[in-house]
Design an enzyme around this catalytic site. Sequence first.
Site, short mmCIF file in Angstrom:
data_model
loop_
_atom_site.label_atom_id
_atom_site.label_comp_id
_atom_site.label_asym_id
_atom_site.label_seq_id
_atom_site.Cartn_x
_atom_site.Cartn_y
_atom_site.Cartn_z
N HIS A 190 35.53 44.53 35.72
CA HIS A 190 36.14 45.71 36.65
C HIS A 190 36.92 44.97 37.78
O HIS A 190 38.12 45.42 38.14
CB HIS A 190 35.40 46.44 37.13
CG HIS A 190 35.64 47.81 37.90
ND1 HIS A 190 34.98 48.82 38.38
CD2 HIS A 190 37.07 47.87 38.74
CE1 HIS A 190 35.83 49.42 39.22
NE2 HIS A 190 36.90 48.87 39.19
N GLU A 208 43.74 45.93 40.73
CA GLU A 208 42.73 44.95 41.49
C GLU A 208 43.45 43.65 42.27
O GLU A 208 42.61 43.10 43.11
CB GLU A 208 41.55 44.24 40.29
CG GLU A 208 40.82 45.21 39.62
CD GLU A 208 39.73 45.72 40.62
OE1 GLU A 208 39.17 45.19 41.18
OE2 GLU A 208 39.71 47.23 40.74
N HIS A 268 42.16 43.85 45.92
CA HIS A 268 40.99 42.93 46.25
C HIS A 268 41.64 41.53 46.17
O HIS A 268 41.22 40.63 47.06
CB HIS A 268 40.08 43.24 45.42
CG HIS A 268 39.25 44.18 45.27
ND1 HIS A 268 38.59 44.98 46.25
CD2 HIS A 268 39.25 45.39 44.67
CE1 HIS A 268 38.02 46.02 46.12
NE2 HIS A 268 38.55 46.55 45.12
#
Length: 219
Positions: A71, A113, A117
């Site tokens: 993930h 992502e 992040h």
Amino acid sequence: MKQRFAMLVLIALTVGVIGIGNAREPRQVRAEPVAGVFDYYVLSLSWSPTFCLTHQDDVQCSGKGYGFVLHGLWPQYAKGGWPQSCAPRVPLTTAEREKGLTLFPTRKLLEHEWSKHGTCSGLGAVEYLEVADKALGSVEIPAKLQPFSSSHYFEAEEIAQLFRQSNPGIADDGIAVICSGPQLSEVRVCMDKDLSFARCGKGVKGQCRAGEIRVPPVR
């Protein structure tokens, strides 16, 4: 007596004015996140069959037989929270995207992502993907949690314990099991910046009901 009363009134008014002044002070605003300024990582492993219960049309759910998938690798603050969407938010190149798709199940997840992040890791896209690959490779998926064709049932702590048995370095407070309703959703493993197993910071906790939870079969 009157003089003493007057002094008490004056003190009360002064305290009240100070109180009003403090009440009007603006709340402290958290500084903008800075790339590379964080304490540790959370490696998030998503149980794909649970995701696919509500995202049947996603390319991830097109009969590929995924169990756990990457993930994300998330920079975190030890005192709670995390940086996100750090500047400069440079989009992935074609070559970087191709590399990322060897790790993430879909382009949409990869780009999300990286933007949210990865940009806060302080690394370039290629370096971040290499770190994510190394983190992913350092966690052994327990044999009992490999993809299977029928529903299995475990308590959340049993799942955490299976991961600890397969990865002896994971501490009791270094892993969190996350559920979506009665189903397993994710397993989150905490790592330091050198990708050694580490204690999770504030806010990274298990989120499952008591008793057994369902682990759906692969699609």
